[in-house]
Write a protein that holds these residues in place. Sequence first.
Motif, PDB file in Angstrom:
ATOM      1  N   GLU A 147      22.934  46.327   8.629  1.00  0.00           N
ATOM      2  CA  GLU A 147      23.981  46.670   7.663  1.00  0.00           C
ATOM      3  C   GLU A 147      24.954  47.688   8.253  1.00  0.00           C
ATOM      4  OE1 GLU A 147      22.157  48.030   4.093  1.00  0.00           O
ATOM      5  OE2 GLU A 147      21.125  46.136   3.702  1.00  0.00           O
ATOM      6  N   SER A 148      24.379  48.685   8.944  1.00  0.00           N
ATOM      7  CA  SER A 148      25.212  49.714   9.570  1.00  0.00           C
ATOM      8  C   SER A 148      26.100  49.117  10.658  1.00  0.00           C
ATOM      9  CB  SER A 148      24.314  50.807  10.163  1.00  0.00           C
ATOM     10  OG  SER A 148      25.085  51.847  10.712  1.00  0.00           O
ATOM     11  N   GLU A 203      18.494  47.795   7.824  1.00  0.00           N
ATOM     12  CA  GLU A 203      19.423  48.905   7.601  1.00  0.00           C
ATOM     13  C   GLU A 203      20.372  49.062   8.792  1.00  0.00           C
ATOM     14  OE1 GLU A 203      16.942  52.264   6.926  1.00  0.00           O
ATOM     15  OE2 GLU A 203      16.403  51.698   4.874  1.00  0.00           O
ATOM     16  N   ARG A 261      19.973  55.738  12.386  1.00  0.00           N
ATOM     17  CA  ARG A 261      19.085  54.655  11.951  1.00  0.00           C
ATOM     18  C   ARG A 261      18.365  54.019  13.140  1.00  0.00           C
ATOM     19  NH1 ARG A 261      22.471  51.515   7.121  1.00  0.00           N
ATOM     20  NH2 ARG A 261      22.216  53.162   5.554  1.00  0.00           N
ATOM     21  N   ARG A 296      13.888  48.859   8.456  1.00  0.00           N
ATOM     22  CA  ARG A 296      14.836  49.698   9.203  1.00  0.00           C
ATOM     23  C   ARG A 296      15.766  48.842  10.073  1.00  0.00           C
ATOM     24  NH1 ARG A 296      11.531  55.344  10.559  1.00  0.00           N
ATOM     25  NH2 ARG A 296      11.082  55.779   8.374  1.00  0.00           N
TER      26      ARG A 296
END
Length: 596
Positions: free
Chosen positions: A207-208, A204, A249, A201
Amino acid sequence: MKELSYLNKYLWKYKYHLILGVVFTVISNIFQIIPAQMVRYALNLVSENISVYRAFEGLDLQNNIYDAFASSIVIYALLILILALLRGVFLFMVRQTIIVMSRLIEFDLKNEIYAHYQSLPLSFYRRNNTGDLLNRISEDVSKVRMYLGPSIMYGLNLITLFAILIPYMLSISVSLTLYALIPLPILSISIYYVNNIINRRSEEIQESQSGLSTFVQEAFSGIRVLKSFTREKDSVMKFTRESDEYKDRSLELTKVQSLFFPLILGLIGLSTILTIYAGSAEVINGTLTFGHIAEFIIYVNLLTWPVTSLGWISSIIQRAAASQKRLNEFLKTENNILSTEDLEVELAGEIEFRDVAFTYPDSGIQALKNVSFQVHPGQSLAIIGTTGSGKSTIANLISRMYDTSGGQILIDGRDIKKYNLISLRSQIGYVPQDVFLFSDTIYNNIAFGATEATEERIIDAAKEADVYHNIMDFPNGFNTRVGERGITLSGGQKQRVSIARAISRDPKILMLDDALSAVDTKTENTILNSMKRIMKGRTSLIISHRVSSAKLADKIIVLDDGHVVEAGTHDMLMKQNGMYRELYDKQTLAEETLEE
């Protein structure tokens, strides 16, 4: 561990750091274990002699017994304090060896990767994007360092602590040891899975965050276009969507992280309860004392973090292995642009192409098809053609950014592959079509390729490129910083600084790849007049789509779709009424229209 075995050469290089780290880890663990024994002795002293103390209640002898107890407890307390301080010293030494070793290896690995990047051909950079290259030398190396530092340090701590402590605990009581250790494997496995979810996570979220940063950067960079087309509201809505994704996220990660410490504390509590339960039974049976229970509770707490770290270490090793695999892919990429004889000689400047063909390896586009021409030392050649005709490819082949797919290139009658690459390129002055200036002073940008040039030579190069007066108009003159990619200069100024940089090194071969495309006709004529003087005594290639740039050249070739379709002087080609004449007429008409 197969991918991580690449790092063994560094572990061997810093083997003394690692050996000392092991020694200091063992010593710090010994100083961690002994205080628990001191606690046992102290508690047993009190519990076993409390009845004696009470038996002498009301007598002077009771005070003597109390003083003896108190002095013994103080001695134990001082010993525990001294041992804690000694452990702290050796823990510091552990970090000064193992963590320092990881930082030194990180430094060496980054330098190795960067040096390898520098050695790779231009085709490598066409296949890989800049962001990926930066990620591998920063993010991936950081993950590998976590394996070399914290992972090895905590792994050694776990191994040495278990090797010393478990046999000792078993020697006291096998059953009590088993009860104390039952929850620890569950703890390690749980932490491993929780930590993997956290890492996934976290990636992620990264990346976000990267997507959000890219969007904001593009919005700010293109703010003029954005405002011109009145797309502010759309931009805000898109930013809100990206931001919401990042928020969601982050909240998901927070939920998982909230399980981390309760899980650890819950299993530690369970282990403590089991220890007290089993220990109490042993005390009732008379095989153990209260001091042993207290000692085992301390040992359970000592083992908790190493066992917890086992799951964390496993996750670190997995991530490091994945990162090292990515690094190995690049480190195993070989440079196919090599010298066959490593010749280091001063060039005269003769260039000959013999039926040269070239196909770009990454795209499969055939840029040149059986191109042949010859330029004698001191002569100048203009290469004229429309976009995509293969002009820039010729410059890349002469500087050996690529090797030919067919045919042969000769420099001074020798195959170009025989020359030492650094020696060859150091005698070529190249002005690229896409001008790149470093975020530095104008002086340093001009002197970039001529580190041994005098200040007078740098100033002369600026004058020859017709940029001297522009530079002197700046408040700081040559010390003006040009900003990222030369953003503070106009397109024409950047190109002229680039020309000055190329000629500052007094090259034997000078190549100008559409170097005058960003200047107006008047400035072009001024630079071209200066170029007559610059080109004397050196072989010059003027690559351009503008026919006006070709007038200076002794010879002109016209390229079309990778073929040489015409060759000769300006006057000869004008008489042929071919492609060159057509280009000349079109460009002359366009200039006249602009003037009107």
